[in-house]
Design a protein around this motif. Structure first.
Motif, PDB file in Angstrom:
ATOM      1  N   PHE A  52      12.736  -0.548   9.522  1.00 41.99           N
ATOM      2  CA  PHE A  52      13.304  -1.770   8.953  1.00 41.99           C
ATOM      3  C   PHE A  52      14.417  -2.427   9.763  1.00 41.99           C
ATOM      4  O   PHE A  52      14.872  -3.508   9.399  1.00 41.99           O
ATOM      5  CB  PHE A  52      13.822  -1.497   7.532  1.00 41.99           C
ATOM      6  CG  PHE A  52      12.745  -1.113   6.571  1.00 41.99           C
ATOM      7  CD1 PHE A  52      11.757  -2.018   6.219  1.00 41.99           C
ATOM      8  CD2 PHE A  52      12.714   0.157   6.016  1.00 41.99           C
ATOM      9  CE1 PHE A  52      10.751  -1.662   5.328  1.00 41.99           C
ATOM     10  CE2 PHE A  52      11.718   0.519   5.128  1.00 41.99           C
ATOM     11  CZ  PHE A  52      10.734  -0.392   4.783  1.00 41.99           C
ATOM     12  N   ASN A  55      13.883  -5.914  10.788  1.00 45.62           N
ATOM     13  CA  ASN A  55      13.951  -6.857   9.666  1.00 45.62           C
ATOM     14  C   ASN A  55      15.377  -7.047   9.162  1.00 45.62           C
ATOM     15  O   ASN A  55      15.595  -7.746   8.180  1.00 45.62           O
ATOM     16  CB  ASN A  55      13.067  -6.391   8.514  1.00 45.62           C
ATOM     17  CG  ASN A  55      11.601  -6.384   8.887  1.00 45.62           C
ATOM     18  OD1 ASN A  55      11.164  -7.190   9.707  1.00 45.62           O
ATOM     19  ND2 ASN A  55      10.844  -5.477   8.311  1.00 45.62           N
ATOM     20  N   GLU A 151      13.218   3.528   0.082  1.00 48.25           N
ATOM     21  CA  GLU A 151      12.474   2.477   0.791  1.00 48.25           C
ATOM     22  C   GLU A 151      12.186   1.260  -0.073  1.00 48.25           C
ATOM     23  O   GLU A 151      12.385   0.122   0.351  1.00 48.25           O
ATOM     24  CB  GLU A 151      11.171   3.060   1.361  1.00 48.25           C
ATOM     25  CG  GLU A 151      10.425   2.100   2.228  1.00 48.25           C
ATOM     26  CD  GLU A 151       9.264   2.750   2.967  1.00 48.25           C
ATOM     27  OE1 GLU A 151       8.422   1.980   3.467  1.00 48.25           O
ATOM     28  OE2 GLU A 151       9.175   3.993   3.050  1.00 48.25           O
ATOM     29  N   LYS A 152      11.736   1.469  -1.307  1.00 51.28           N
ATOM     30  CA  LYS A 152      11.381   0.319  -2.153  1.00 51.28           C
ATOM     31  C   LYS A 152      12.599  -0.529  -2.491  1.00 51.28           C
ATOM     32  O   LYS A 152      12.512  -1.750  -2.556  1.00 51.28           O
ATOM     33  CB  LYS A 152      10.635   0.760  -3.410  1.00 51.28           C
ATOM     34  CG  LYS A 152      11.416   1.560  -4.407  1.00 51.28           C
ATOM     35  CD  LYS A 152      10.545   1.921  -5.599  1.00 51.28           C
ATOM     36  CE  LYS A 152      11.182   2.615  -6.745  1.00 51.28           C
ATOM     37  NZ  LYS A 152      12.392   3.349  -6.603  1.00 51.28           N
ATOM     38  N   THR A 155      13.328  -2.609   0.689  1.00 46.20           N
ATOM     39  CA  THR A 155      12.402  -3.730   0.924  1.00 46.20           C
ATOM     40  C   THR A 155      12.725  -4.927   0.031  1.00 46.20           C
ATOM     41  O   THR A 155      12.517  -6.071   0.432  1.00 46.20           O
ATOM     42  CB  THR A 155      10.923  -3.303   0.741  1.00 46.20           C
ATOM     43  OG1 THR A 155      10.765  -2.748  -0.554  1.00 46.20           O
ATOM     44  CG2 THR A 155      10.504  -2.310   1.796  1.00 46.20           C
ATOM     45  N   LYS A 156      13.277  -4.683  -1.168  1.00 43.93           N
ATOM     46  CA  LYS A 156      13.663  -5.784  -2.058  1.00 43.93           C
ATOM     47  C   LYS A 156      14.803  -6.612  -1.465  1.00 43.93           C
ATOM     48  O   LYS A 156      14.948  -7.778  -1.790  1.00 43.93           O
ATOM     49  CB  LYS A 156      14.118  -5.238  -3.408  1.00 43.93           C
ATOM     50  CG  LYS A 156      13.007  -4.644  -4.247  1.00 43.93           C
ATOM     51  CD  LYS A 156      13.587  -4.068  -5.532  1.00 43.93           C
ATOM     52  CE  LYS A 156      12.568  -3.230  -6.262  1.00 43.93           C
ATOM     53  NZ  LYS A 156      13.178  -2.515  -7.403  1.00 43.93           N
ATOM     54  N   LEU A 158      15.340  -7.076   1.898  1.00 43.72           N
ATOM     55  CA  LEU A 158      15.040  -7.643   3.216  1.00 43.72           C
ATOM     56  C   LEU A 158      14.530  -9.081   3.117  1.00 43.72           C
ATOM     57  O   LEU A 158      14.039  -9.536   2.145  1.00 43.72           O
ATOM     58  CB  LEU A 158      14.002  -6.777   3.950  1.00 43.72           C
ATOM     59  CG  LEU A 158      14.492  -5.388   4.327  1.00 43.72           C
ATOM     60  CD1 LEU A 158      13.356  -4.547   4.873  1.00 43.72           C
ATOM     61  CD2 LEU A 158      15.626  -5.479   5.347  1.00 43.72           C
TER      62      LEU A 158
END
Length: 158
Positions: A52, A55, A151-152, A155-156, A158
């Motif tokens: 990540f 990102n 991780e989840k 990702t929210k 990014l």
């Protein structure tokens, strides 16, 4: 409202670094230890960073010896250990106290924003704090929470 961007931390060479340099990026701040039963979490942290960082994710490691003295005295040994054994390429900073009279002001702020289960004190190595792009503490994770389980949540942001 206060943010993590208002803090300055010490790099491993002793120079100061403003967390404002990470403004606009999600950040995972972790108190680490090289000689701890949870040290293998460096592997998961590095996997998150590899996946990540392009990102925008930053992971900031802060070595700490407050829990059974599980960190090297010499910061060079710490950084070599992390790089050689886990390929750590995310920023590592100077050793800090995360609790008590000499605790780093950043960790005072983090603990005030997100308390632990029974108290605000950090109980062990590898306590993790997830910061959003606005410098706000979103979530605190227990030392036993494996990095890839975050991780989840990352990702929210990014």
């Amino acid at each position: 409202m206060k943010t993590v961007y208002e803090f300055t931390v010490r790099k491993t060479n002793g120079d100061e670094k403003s967390l404002r340099d990470f403004e606009g990026k999600p950040i995972l701040i972790v108190n680490t230890a090289s000689k701890c039963g949870l040290t293998n979490q460096f592997k998961g942290l590095q996997e998150l960073y590899d996946k990540f960082n392009d990102n925008g994710l930053e992971i900031l490691g802060f070595p700490c010896s407050q829990f059974n003295n599980q960190e090297y005295d010499n910061i060079e040994e710490t950084t070599q250990f992390c790089q050689l054994n886990y390929g750590v390429s995310f920023p590592m900073f100077a050793k800090v106290d995360v609790n008590g009279n000499n605790e780093d002001p950043l960790f005072t702020f983090l603990k005030e924003q997100k308390k632990g289960v029974l108290s605000k004190e950090i109980k062990w190595n590898f306590t993790k704090f997830l910061i959003d792009k606005n410098g706000q503490v979103i979530k605190r994770y227990a030392p036993t929470t494996e990095p890839l389980k975050i991780e989840k949540d990352i990702t929210k942001l990014l």
